[in-house]
Design a protein around this motif. Sequence first.
Motif, PDB file in Angstrom:
ATOM      1  N   ALA A  42      49.564  46.527  40.482  1.00 40.73           N
ATOM      2  CA  ALA A  42      50.791  46.660  41.275  1.00 40.73           C
ATOM      3  C   ALA A  42      51.273  48.105  41.368  1.00 40.73           C
ATOM      4  O   ALA A  42      52.095  48.431  42.227  1.00 40.73           O
ATOM      5  N   ASN A  43      50.748  48.990  40.510  1.00 38.69           N
ATOM      6  CA  ASN A  43      51.106  50.409  40.564  1.00 38.69           C
ATOM      7  C   ASN A  43      50.149  51.215  41.430  1.00 38.69           C
ATOM      8  O   ASN A  43      50.310  52.430  41.563  1.00 38.69           O
ATOM      9  N   GLY A  44      49.139  50.571  41.994  1.00 43.48           N
ATOM     10  CA  GLY A  44      48.188  51.271  42.850  1.00 43.48           C
ATOM     11  C   GLY A  44      47.030  51.902  42.118  1.00 43.48           C
ATOM     12  O   GLY A  44      46.239  52.635  42.716  1.00 43.48           O
ATOM     13  N   LYS A  45      46.882  51.614  40.830  1.00 44.87           N
ATOM     14  CA  LYS A  45      45.752  52.140  40.052  1.00 44.87           C
ATOM     15  C   LYS A  45      44.541  51.233  40.202  1.00 44.87           C
ATOM     16  O   LYS A  45      44.666  50.017  40.260  1.00 44.87           O
ATOM     17  N   VAL A  46      43.350  51.829  40.232  1.00 45.88           N
ATOM     18  CA  VAL A  46      42.105  51.068  40.355  1.00 45.88           C
ATOM     19  C   VAL A  46      41.828  50.367  39.026  1.00 45.88           C
ATOM     20  O   VAL A  46      41.780  50.999  37.980  1.00 45.88           O
ATOM     21  N   PHE A  72      46.531  54.458  44.889  1.00 43.12           N
ATOM     22  CA  PHE A  72      46.618  53.866  46.211  1.00 43.12           C
ATOM     23  C   PHE A  72      47.967  53.190  46.386  1.00 43.12           C
ATOM     24  O   PHE A  72      48.678  52.927  45.419  1.00 43.12           O
ATOM     25  N   GLU A  73      48.311  52.888  47.620  1.00 37.42           N
ATOM     26  CA  GLU A  73      49.519  52.109  47.915  1.00 37.42           C
ATOM     27  C   GLU A  73      49.107  50.638  47.894  1.00 37.42           C
ATOM     28  O   GLU A  73      48.349  50.193  48.759  1.00 37.42           O
ATOM     29  N   PRO A  74      49.589  49.860  46.913  1.00 40.32           N
ATOM     30  CA  PRO A  74      49.186  48.453  46.849  1.00 40.32           C
ATOM     31  C   PRO A  74      49.884  47.628  47.929  1.00 40.32           C
ATOM     32  O   PRO A  74      50.869  48.064  48.523  1.00 40.32           O
ATOM     33  N   GLY A  75      49.366  46.422  48.146  1.00 38.51           N
ATOM     34  CA  GLY A  75      50.022  45.497  49.051  1.00 38.51           C
ATOM     35  C   GLY A  75      51.355  45.058  48.462  1.00 38.51           C
ATOM     36  O   GLY A  75      51.655  45.324  47.291  1.00 38.51           O
ATOM     37  N   ARG A  76      52.165  44.386  49.265  1.00 40.57           N
ATOM     38  CA  ARG A  76      53.481  43.931  48.815  1.00 40.57           C
ATOM     39  C   ARG A  76      53.648  42.444  49.111  1.00 40.57           C
ATOM     40  O   ARG A  76      53.170  41.953  50.120  1.00 40.57           O
ATOM     41  N   ILE A  77      54.353  41.777  48.223  1.00 42.89           N
ATOM     42  CA  ILE A  77      54.747  40.388  48.406  1.00 42.89           C
ATOM     43  C   ILE A  77      56.262  40.349  48.272  1.00 42.89           C
ATOM     44  O   ILE A  77      56.810  40.804  47.256  1.00 42.89           O
ATOM     45  N   ASP A  78      56.934  39.850  49.290  1.00 46.03           N
ATOM     46  CA  ASP A  78      58.409  39.831  49.311  1.00 46.03           C
ATOM     47  C   ASP A  78      58.984  41.214  49.023  1.00 46.03           C
ATOM     48  O   ASP A  78      59.973  41.359  48.307  1.00 46.03           O
ATOM     49  N   GLY A  79      58.307  42.245  49.552  1.00 46.00           N
ATOM     50  CA  GLY A  79      58.789  43.610  49.402  1.00 46.00           C
ATOM     51  C   GLY A  79      58.455  44.271  48.071  1.00 46.00           C
ATOM     52  O   GLY A  79      58.751  45.445  47.877  1.00 46.00           O
ATOM     53  N   PRO A  83      49.372  43.188  42.830  1.00 45.23           N
ATOM     54  CA  PRO A  83      47.932  43.442  42.705  1.00 45.23           C
ATOM     55  C   PRO A  83      47.260  43.181  44.052  1.00 45.23           C
ATOM     56  O   PRO A  83      47.636  42.259  44.785  1.00 45.23           O
ATOM     57  N   THR A  84      46.278  44.016  44.378  1.00 40.64           N
ATOM     58  CA  THR A  84      45.694  44.011  45.719  1.00 40.64           C
ATOM     59  C   THR A  84      44.176  44.096  45.656  1.00 40.64           C
ATOM     60  O   THR A  84      43.631  44.850  44.849  1.00 40.64           O
ATOM     61  N   GLN A  85      43.514  43.330  46.523  1.00 39.23           N
ATOM     62  CA  GLN A  85      42.063  43.428  46.722  1.00 39.23           C
ATOM     63  C   GLN A  85      41.854  44.056  48.099  1.00 39.23           C
ATOM     64  O   GLN A  85      42.443  43.593  49.074  1.00 39.23           O
TER      65      GLN A  85
END
Length: 118
Positions: A42-46, A72-79, A83-85
Amino acid sequence: MIRVLVATAIGLGIFAAVPAFADAAPARPLHLSNAWQVSLDANGKVVALQDSGKLDAGVRVPLEHAIREWTFEPGRIDGQPAPTQTTLTLDVTFVPKGHDDYRVRIDDARTGGSIDIA
């Protein structure tokens, strides 16, 4: 006879071995494009990185080391960051510096979905 060329990327600390032949023509830039499946926290770290399987370890390992240091800029859920794939695609040029040295230039880096054609 094969000599090993060392490529470096200023600011990234990338070192990659690229084979060349002793009697080869003058060096020209070498281009490649490669994709990785990337998992981000969630912090954009790999947190995980999976290569497409096309790169030689001499090029892949130093590139992956550099990528793991990026944020990286991770995705967002409800703003809220989540965690992002995603898929990371890099277009890279190995630019001759003279003699047996190359500088690595990242021409383009992009993330997002991809189409998997089996």
